[in-house]
Design an enzyme around this catalytic site. Structure first.
Site, PDB file in Angstrom:
ATOM      1  N   CYS A 478       0.819  -1.221   0.000  1.00  0.00           N
ATOM      2  CA  CYS A 478       0.000   0.000   0.000  1.00  0.00           C
ATOM      3  C   CYS A 478       0.853   1.273   0.000  1.00  0.00           C
ATOM      4  CB  CYS A 478      -0.976  -0.002   1.168  1.00  0.00           C
ATOM      5  SG  CYS A 478      -0.229  -0.342   2.777  1.00  0.00           S
ATOM      6  N   ASP A 602      -7.776   5.212  -1.278  1.00  0.00           N
ATOM      7  CA  ASP A 602      -7.345   3.968  -0.635  1.00  0.00           C
ATOM      8  C   ASP A 602      -6.605   3.061  -1.617  1.00  0.00           C
ATOM      9  OD1 ASP A 602      -7.071   1.677   0.878  1.00  0.00           O
ATOM     10  OD2 ASP A 602      -9.067   1.838   1.762  1.00  0.00           O
ATOM     11  N   HIS A 604      -5.687   0.083  -1.117  1.00  0.00           N
ATOM     12  CA  HIS A 604      -5.964  -1.332  -0.848  1.00  0.00           C
ATOM     13  C   HIS A 604      -7.023  -1.916  -1.785  1.00  0.00           C
ATOM     14  CE1 HIS A 604      -4.420   0.415   2.961  1.00  0.00           C
ATOM     15  NE2 HIS A 604      -3.759  -0.721   3.028  1.00  0.00           N
TER      16      HIS A 604
END
Length: 651
Positions: A478, A602, A604
């Site tokens: 990440c 994000d 992820h």
């Protein structure tokens, strides 16, 4: 005589308010009632530092001759001062503008008659207020205060709905001879050779082929040929009749520029210089010269009386002009394009003189349309030097100062120049690489912060997330993906031309600087804010600020500092806690109530690059510090690092 009003189109009239100065007001002979101010250029050349009116007019005119494309001209001047008699200073501004108009050979705004108005404006350093005056003819008694001033709300439409661009690319290879033992004569011979080449543009044998740049469009009209005899180089352009003023059964001499401008559906066209209609003009010279008599070729031998040296100079001309669509093409070519070509050739000619017998500079013109400018400008760069050479940096820094551009954005680097394609699309030349989603935060639902002030990332970025490019980094990559998003921002803002590095290349960089052992390359180890700062420094020369907070509960205390970062730096922020990393794109903060939200991108996410799916899934969304249920996106028992990349102070 009725005084014309003034229409202010440029978004920023007073460029700087830190010291007294003079600015040139730029307009067009085609927009005279009201007089429209398209842009303003700061005067840089002074004979006496500190005196805004002691100008070096010859140097100023040389710069403006290159920067300002034909179709625009100096229509007045603005004096920025702290105190003094406004009307008196406006008179000085008018005098300065008229001197510059005469040096530039302004057609239609030279103060030649009572119909020609020149604007004198006075701006207050402290308040920024501007007062306009207008003067006709040469009499100082004609100076009158302007009572009607309009600040246009849609200047792009005003400029480009009725206007278009003419472009001419013209490579010239120019040989000239000079005596080897009389090198002092070389400059004189060179100047006369270039002068003779400039006169060729008015040669009766010159032919002009005119066509639209958008050749891929099925509705594109066929090219049209004009001969030098069709032109009227002596006509005053302010007296030229537009196509709306002539009969419909016009001949080729009254064919307007709009003939090559493609119509779009109402409401679908975006008005800007990059979306303007572009007419391409090609110069052709009939070297064989038609003759009714049959004759054999003749070679004439001129013997050289002394040892002679040959020097070959190459000029790569690239000229842009602005013209109303109603203007006849013959007028646009004779009064705009040909003078523009001659001016650019003259500027290059003068640049060659200092090193005429040494290594020649590699001069190349580029066109730019930086943010805040309504029309393109032209700059001639010497490609003998790299863009980071101090001589080139100083050239760009001077241009930024003249145009009132920020000095921490590379707006006038070659990679940011206008890029013209055969299908008519004008855009900045993008770097190579995979096509990824850009600016995914645009159009997402609001944050829910009542009365908050939103501060967002400035400029474009690409969204990097887990499993992209077929690379499985789920569970550990990440921070790498956040770093890739940050580097894509620097790349798309033209601070760098490097490709966004892969995970392995990021690891390689950390090994090369000694932060990691060689075994780190190819591993699945996490990295954090410190490692990201090392990579940004090594690959981009970008410095970073790191903010540490002991828990998620402390993050709202940093909102004011984060908002200031987005307003002044505008770069994406990496926020990491434990083994998780996110990209922060903005803050919505109500300082009175303390309520705030963080715009989180994000990394992820593991799905396809589907914008709707990403937004609906909350992978790019506002996260409240504390929601209606008392829950927070950030954990109270976790330590967080925030990496704030700083925008380089570069031009």
């Amino acid at each position: 005589m009725e005084i014309p009003g003034v229409r202010v189109l440029c978004p920023k009239l007073v460029l700087r308010r830190d010291e007294p100065c003079l600015q040139w007001l730029i307009g067009s002979p085609f927009f005279a009632d009201p007089v429209a101010i398209f842009s303003t250029f700061r005067c840089l050349h002074s004979r006496s530092p500190g005196d805004a009116l002691a100008l070096d007019y010859p140097k100023e005119s040389e710069d403006l001759q290159v920067l300002l494309m034909k179709g625009f001209c100096v229509i007045g001047a603005l004096v920025v001062q702290r105190d003094g008699n406004a009307e008196q200073m406006a008179g000085h501004a008018v005098d300065a503008a008229r001197r510059m108009q005469k040096l530039l050979g302004v057609d239609g705004f030279g103060g030649k008659s009572e119909k020609d108005w020149t604007i004198g404006a006075v701006g207050d350093i402290d308040s920024g207020d501007v007062h306009f005056f207008s003067s006709s003819g040469e009499s100082p008694k004609s100076l009158k205060a302007v009572t009607s001033v309009i600040y246009d709300s849609d200047p792009e439409k005003y400029v480009w709905e009725k206007g278009c661009l003419l472009r001419c690319k013209l490579p010239i290879k120019l040989p000239f001879y000079f005596p080897e033992n009389k090198k002092s004569d070389a400059v004189e011979l060179y100047l006369s050779t270039v002068g003779a080449a400039a006169e060729k543009f008015k040669d009766p044998e010159v032919t002009f082929m005119v066509e639209t740049l958008n050749k891929a469009n099925a509705e594109a009209p066929q090219p049209v040929i004009f001969h030098a005899g069709d032109l009227d180089v002596d006509a005053d352009i302010s007296n030229v009749k537009l196509s709306s003023q002539v009969a419909e059964d016009r001949d080729i001499k009254s064919l307007p520029c709009s003939h090559f401008c493609l119509e779009s559906n109402p409401g679908t066209k975006s008005f800007s210089a990059e979306n303007a209609d572009i007419i391409e003009v090609t110069f052709l010279l009939n070297g064989s010269r038609k003759s009714g008599e049959t004759a054999a070729p003749v070679a004439v031998y001129f013997p050289v009386l002394e040892e002679t040296r040959l020097s070959v100079l190459q000029f790569k001309l690239d000229v842009l002009c602005y013209a109303p669509k109603d203007l006849p093409l013959v007028s646009a070519i004779s009064k705009l394009l040909i003078p523009g070509v001659v001016d650019q050739l003259t500027a290059m000619k003068n640049a060659y003189v200092p090193n005429l017998l040494k290594d020649h500079p590699r001069l190349h013109p580029y066109h730019f349309n930086p943010l805040g400018m309504l029309h393109p400008i032209t700059v001639i760069y010497d490609l003998s030097y790299g863009e980071t050479e101090m001589s080139q940096v100083e050239v760009r820094r001077s241009l930024h100062m003249r145009l009132g551009l920020p000095t921490d954005r590379p707006l006038l680097r070659i990679s940011n120049s206008l890029y013209f394609t055969v299908d008519g699309v004008k855009s900045k030349e993008r770097q190579r690489g995979p096509s990824l989603l850009k600016d995914v935060h645009i159009g997402i639902p609001s944050s829910g912060v009542s009365g908050g002030v939103t501060s967002l990332v400035q400029g474009s970025y690409e969204y990097y997330h887990y499993l992209q490019d077929g690379f499985d980094d789920s569970g550990w990559g990440c921070a790498y993906r956040s770093l890739q998003t940050i580097i894509s921002w620097f790349r798309l803002q033209y601070y760098t031309s490097i490709d966004v590095p892969s995970h392995r290349e990021i690891q390689q960089s950390l090994v090369e600087i000694g932060d990691k052992e060689p075994a780190f390359i190819g591993s699945r180890e996490w990295i954090g804010a410190i490692e990201l700062s090392f990579v940004l420094d090594k690959l981009l020369g970008v410095s970073c600020k790191v903010i540490n907070v002991r828990s998620g509960a402390e993050l709202p205390e940093k909102c004011r500092e984060l908002a200031l970062h987005f307003e002044t730096q505008g770069t994406p922020i990496m926020i990491g806690g434990g083994v998780l990393a996110y990209t922060l794109l903005g803050i919505d903060y109500n300082e009175a109530s303390g309520d705030c939200a963080f715009l989180i991108l994000d990394p992820h996410y593991t799905g396809s690059d589907d914008h709707k799916k990403i937004v609906n899934g909350g992978w790019c969304s506002w996260k409240k510090a504390v929601d209606s249920k008392g829950k927070s996106f950030f954990l109270h028992d976790k330590f967080y690092n925030l990496l704030l990349p700083q925008r380089p102070n570069m031009v």
